[in-house]
Motif scaffolding. Structure first.
Motif, PDB file in Angstrom:
ATOM      1  N   VAL A   1       0.836  -1.191   0.000  1.00 22.62           N
ATOM      2  CA  VAL A   1       0.000   0.000   0.000  1.00 22.62           C
ATOM      3  C   VAL A   1       0.876   1.248   0.000  1.00 22.62           C
ATOM      4  N   GLN A   2       0.625   2.145  -0.943  1.00 22.35           N
ATOM      5  CA  GLN A   2       1.415   3.360  -1.077  1.00 22.35           C
ATOM      6  C   GLN A   2       0.571   4.622  -0.976  1.00 22.35           C
ATOM      7  N   ALA A   3      -0.726   4.507  -1.205  1.00 22.50           N
ATOM      8  CA  ALA A   3      -1.595   5.676  -1.188  1.00 22.50           C
ATOM      9  C   ALA A   3      -2.282   5.772   0.173  1.00 22.50           C
ATOM     10  N   GLU A   4      -2.393   6.966   0.702  1.00 18.38           N
ATOM     11  CA  GLU A   4      -3.028   7.170   1.995  1.00 18.38           C
ATOM     12  C   GLU A   4      -4.525   6.916   1.894  1.00 18.38           C
ATOM     13  N   GLY A   5      -5.119   6.550   3.020  1.00 16.20           N
ATOM     14  CA  GLY A   5      -6.548   6.309   3.058  1.00 16.20           C
ATOM     15  C   GLY A   5      -6.871   4.856   2.804  1.00 16.20           C
ATOM     16  N   GLU A   6      -8.151   4.564   2.617  1.00 15.98           N
ATOM     17  CA  GLU A   6      -8.593   3.207   2.341  1.00 15.98           C
ATOM     18  C   GLU A   6      -8.445   2.922   0.850  1.00 15.98           C
ATOM     19  N   ASN A   7      -7.789   1.817   0.535  1.00 14.63           N
ATOM     20  CA  ASN A   7      -7.499   1.484  -0.850  1.00 14.63           C
ATOM     21  C   ASN A   7      -8.054   0.101  -1.171  1.00 14.63           C
ATOM     22  N   TYR A   8      -8.931   0.044  -2.168  1.00 12.50           N
ATOM     23  CA  TYR A   8      -9.592  -1.186  -2.556  1.00 12.50           C
ATOM     24  C   TYR A   8      -9.069  -1.621  -3.930  1.00 12.50           C
ATOM     25  N   VAL A   9      -8.632  -2.872  -3.998  1.00 13.89           N
ATOM     26  CA  VAL A   9      -7.942  -3.388  -5.173  1.00 13.89           C
ATOM     27  C   VAL A   9      -8.925  -3.985  -6.173  1.00 13.89           C
ATOM     28  N   THR A  10      -8.662  -3.757  -7.467  1.00 14.84           N
ATOM     29  CA  THR A  10      -9.311  -4.506  -8.548  1.00 14.84           C
ATOM     30  C   THR A  10      -8.211  -5.083  -9.422  1.00 14.84           C
ATOM     31  N   ASP A  11      -8.159  -6.396  -9.530  1.00 15.14           N
ATOM     32  CA  ASP A  11      -7.152  -7.097 -10.331  1.00 15.14           C
ATOM     33  C   ASP A  11      -7.819  -8.102 -11.265  1.00 15.14           C
ATOM     34  N   GLY A  12      -7.094  -8.445 -12.317  1.00 13.44           N
ATOM     35  CA  GLY A  12      -7.316  -9.646 -13.093  1.00 13.44           C
ATOM     36  C   GLY A  12      -8.701  -9.925 -13.649  1.00 13.44           C
ATOM     37  N   PRO A  13      -9.349  -9.003 -14.387  1.00 14.60           N
ATOM     38  CA  PRO A  13     -10.648  -9.343 -14.971  1.00 14.60           C
ATOM     39  C   PRO A  13     -10.527 -10.424 -16.043  1.00 14.60           C
ATOM     40  N   PHE A  14     -11.514 -11.281 -16.124  1.00 16.04           N
ATOM     41  CA  PHE A  14     -11.613 -12.296 -17.179  1.00 16.04           C
ATOM     42  C   PHE A  14     -13.082 -12.578 -17.427  1.00 16.04           C
ATOM     43  N   LEU A  15     -13.516 -12.462 -18.680  1.00 13.20           N
ATOM     44  CA  LEU A  15     -14.930 -12.618 -19.017  1.00 13.20           C
ATOM     45  C   LEU A  15     -15.226 -13.993 -19.600  1.00 13.20           C
ATOM     46  N   PHE A  16     -16.424 -14.498 -19.299  1.00  8.19           N
ATOM     47  CA  PHE A  16     -16.845 -15.801 -19.807  1.00  8.19           C
ATOM     48  C   PHE A  16     -18.366 -15.875 -19.787  1.00  8.19           C
ATOM     49  N   HIS A  17     -18.902 -16.838 -20.499  1.00  7.80           N
ATOM     50  CA  HIS A  17     -20.348 -17.076 -20.506  1.00  7.80           C
ATOM     51  C   HIS A  17     -20.654 -18.372 -19.759  1.00  7.80           C
ATOM     52  N   GLU A  18     -21.738 -18.338 -19.001  1.00  9.67           N
ATOM     53  CA  GLU A  18     -22.181 -19.519 -18.272  1.00  9.67           C
ATOM     54  C   GLU A  18     -23.700 -19.523 -18.221  1.00  9.67           C
ATOM     55  N   ASN A  19     -24.293 -20.559 -18.776  1.00  7.56           N
ATOM     56  CA  ASN A  19     -25.756 -20.689 -18.818  1.00  7.56           C
ATOM     57  C   ASN A  19     -26.406 -19.455 -19.443  1.00  7.56           C
ATOM     58  N   GLY A  20     -25.771 -18.937 -20.498  1.00  4.78           N
ATOM     59  CA  GLY A  20     -26.321 -17.797 -21.215  1.00  4.78           C
ATOM     60  C   GLY A  20     -26.091 -16.461 -20.553  1.00  4.78           C
ATOM     61  N   VAL A  21     -25.333 -16.426 -19.443  1.00  5.01           N
ATOM     62  CA  VAL A  21     -25.084 -15.196 -18.700  1.00  5.01           C
ATOM     63  C   VAL A  21     -23.629 -14.777 -18.900  1.00  5.01           C
ATOM     64  N   LEU A  22     -23.414 -13.480 -19.177  1.00  5.44           N
ATOM     65  CA  LEU A  22     -22.059 -12.947 -19.252  1.00  5.44           C
ATOM     66  C   LEU A  22     -21.556 -12.694 -17.829  1.00  5.44           C
ATOM     67  N   LYS A  23     -20.419 -13.304 -17.488  1.00  3.19           N
ATOM     68  CA  LYS A  23     -19.866 -13.185 -16.153  1.00  3.19           C
ATOM     69  C   LYS A  23     -18.416 -12.718 -16.226  1.00  3.19           C
ATOM     70  N   MET A  24     -17.906 -12.275 -15.094  1.00  5.08           N
ATOM     71  CA  MET A  24     -16.529 -11.815 -15.011  1.00  5.08           C
ATOM     72  C   MET A  24     -15.892 -12.284 -13.713  1.00  5.08           C
ATOM     73  N   LEU A  25     -14.726 -12.914 -13.841  1.00 12.52           N
ATOM     74  CA  LEU A  25     -13.881 -13.154 -12.679  1.00 12.52           C
ATOM     75  C   LEU A  25     -13.010 -11.934 -12.457  1.00 12.52           C
ATOM     76  N   TRP A  26     -12.768 -11.576 -11.213  1.00  9.06           N
ATOM     77  CA  TRP A  26     -11.851 -10.490 -10.881  1.00  9.06           C
ATOM     78  C   TRP A  26     -11.401 -10.688  -9.440  1.00  9.06           C
ATOM     79  N   SER A  27     -10.357  -9.980  -9.036  1.00 14.97           N
ATOM     80  CA  SER A  27      -9.766 -10.215  -7.727  1.00 14.97           C
ATOM     81  C   SER A  27      -9.679  -8.945  -6.899  1.00 14.97           C
ATOM     82  N   SER A  28      -9.769  -9.136  -5.583  1.00 16.50           N
ATOM     83  CA  SER A  28      -9.593  -8.064  -4.618  1.00 16.50           C
ATOM     84  C   SER A  28      -9.188  -8.712  -3.301  1.00 16.50           C
TER      85      SER A  28
END
Length: 280
Positions: free
Chosen positions: A175-202
């Motif tokens: 962590v380098q920035a002051e305050g509360e910092n929320y991470v978004t990493d690694g998006p990956f899109l896929f379809h499952e049962n006709g639904v568009l979904k996304m994996l991502w990390s935090s």
């Protein structure tokens, strides 16, 4: 990447000995016939002379698009913002060469972890706008030109980390920035049962974790809604692929400790939360 033509699996990843502080050397590629025994095939990418970045060679992934192989990865150098750049090769193992002289993400943004998604024939880059600038990290999307050499228009925000009730502030050493910092990493899109979904990390209460979001409209623009619990609570930066028997597998890294990260493979079942004991 499961290559149906050769019936071989190819693994790309962050492979520098010190990817945080060391000089960027490139990305190695490994080959397997069974997902258990891997052979190093050398470097898929090495920076050419006068390449703009010299450190933080992170998170490569490979996609096949219009008959060519493309490698998408994140890079950094002092005096530059971290950015996502795209490379091309005739061969899955490379060598991959740059198709533009700069990242396709905005020059004034801190960005990483780009992935390719094609919607209605239009290629799009989905990436993270880092918490290092905006505190509440965002997953964004931008249309690309057909040849993937440049962005076409301005990025749009798909969602922020705090849209997921399970995401907590990162309190780690990086962590380098002051305050509360929320991470978004690694998006990956896929379809499952006709639904568009996304994996991502935090980060979740248990540590670095993988979550799943889904688009209410079925399109990239969303709106996106978050599953209330992490999909995988012990690792992150996940992608899905099918093995040659048709089984869908989740690939991710765990643990999230520098120098200790390793590939984990888990049979995908979105109805259950994977446990560390499930990983091979």
């Amino acid at each position: 990447m499961a290559d149906k033509e050769t019936k071989q699996y190819f693994l790309f990843g962050t492979t520098d000995l010190d990817p945080w502080n060391g000089e960027g050397e490139g990305f190695k590629v490994y080959r397997s016939e069974n997902l258990e025994e891997w052979v190093e095939e050398g470097y898929a990418f090495r920076p050419p002379q006068n390449f703009w970045a010299n450190k933080n060679f992170w998170a490569p992934e490979v996609h096949k698009y219009l008959g060519k192989w493309y490698l998408i990865a994140s890079f950094y150098a002092e005096g530059h913002h971290r950015g996502v750049q795209i490379f091309r090769s005739e061969n899955i193992i490379g060598p991959y060469t740059a198709i533009s002289d700069k990242p396709v993400t905005p020059a004034e943004w801190d960005c990483l972890d780009g992935t390719l998604y094609v919607e209605n024939g239009i290629p799009c880059l989905i990436f993270s706008h880092e918490w290092t600038q905006i505190h509440d990290g965002a997953i964004c999307a931008v249309e690309l030109t057909e040849d993937l050499t440049a962005a076409k228009g301005d990025p749009v925000v798909l969602f922020h980390a705090t849209d997921a009730s399970w995401s907590v502030p990162d309190t780690g050493d990086v962590v380098q920035a002051e305050g509360e910092n929320y991470v978004t990493d690694g998006p990956f899109l896929f379809h499952e049962n006709g639904v568009l979904k996304m994996l991502w990390s935090s980060f979740a209460q248990e540590g670095y974790a993988l979550g799943t979001a889904y688009s209410l409209s079925g399109s990239l623009r969303g709106p996106w809604r978050q599953n209330p619990e992490p999909t995988c609570p012990f690792g992150g930066h996940g992608m899905l692929f099918e093995d040659f028997s048709g089984r869908r597998l989740l690939a991710l890294h765990a643990p999230n400790t520098s120098g200790m990260e390793r590939l984990r493979l888990i049979t995908w079942n979105s109805a259950t939360i994977p446990q560390a004991s499930d990983a091979s």
